[in-house]
Design an enzyme around this catalytic site. Sequence first.
Site: not given
Length: 309
Positions: A224, A272
Amino acid sequence: MSLLLACDVGADEAATWRAALAAALPGENLVETSDAADDIEVAIVANPRPGALAGLPRLRLIQSLWAGVDRLLADPTLPAGVPIVRMVDPAMNVAMAETALWAVLALHRGFFRYARLQREGRWAPHGQRRADEMVVAVLGLGQMGRCTALRLSAQGYRVLGWSARPTAVEGIETHAGAAALDALLARADIVLDLLPLTPATRGLFDATRFARMKPGAGFVNLARGAHVVEADLLAALDAGPLRHAVLDVFQTEPLPAGHAFWSHPRVTVLPHAAAQTDPRSAAGVVAANLYAWRAGRPLAHVVDRARGY
């Protein structure tokens, strides 16, 4: 009974999910609006908009299509007392382990340095260390972390595992608790972040923590973006101790144009994409969970709201 599909994703991705779930759940009434709120007992969600699950009086189960549930839990309108099941798909675990192995190997063998030398037109081979001379710290020993730690160990790396609570992984030296983290970071040639986002891990990697890492260490964040204080990471890359960072996640996504990470010579940016959810396999996981719930069997990977994952 209806199943609500609540996904804040692009139109093409949403269509892919609809098709995969319809194939895995034949005969089920899959809806995408809450117009028939009184008939909805299960919500299947991926990054739902805040308030998407409010006003569903019969809601009894929330199935996330993503492994991370931090945005879902941050919704103040999220119905209390409804079990949330996060996505744990073996295919995602393997994909994450593959990406982690690639990043570790590239850092270990200096491939990012060779890429810079190629752009400069320089031929400058350097010596190499064996895998068993490299210490890799895997932070986070959930399903993905376990799979990754075992994959790296199988390749000959000396793997240290860390988690907030004691967790045993066969063949891996594991540590737990805040007091053990700094000592582990000081030993690692490569630090690999696979932690969930919780109040305790938000901003975990700041100037103080980077300063405690081994000089010349590599840093890989596949977890994250909010774990990292980005300005502190840039400073650690410019002044030490970090040698290179591989980043798949960021405070703001997509990464804004002009951000320093795009052009920094010691940063590798991934969009991502380390372990994307594959609707083909994930839809089967959803179906298995739904049928287990209907049969009254215990659900696996139920989110602990207090812990945040």
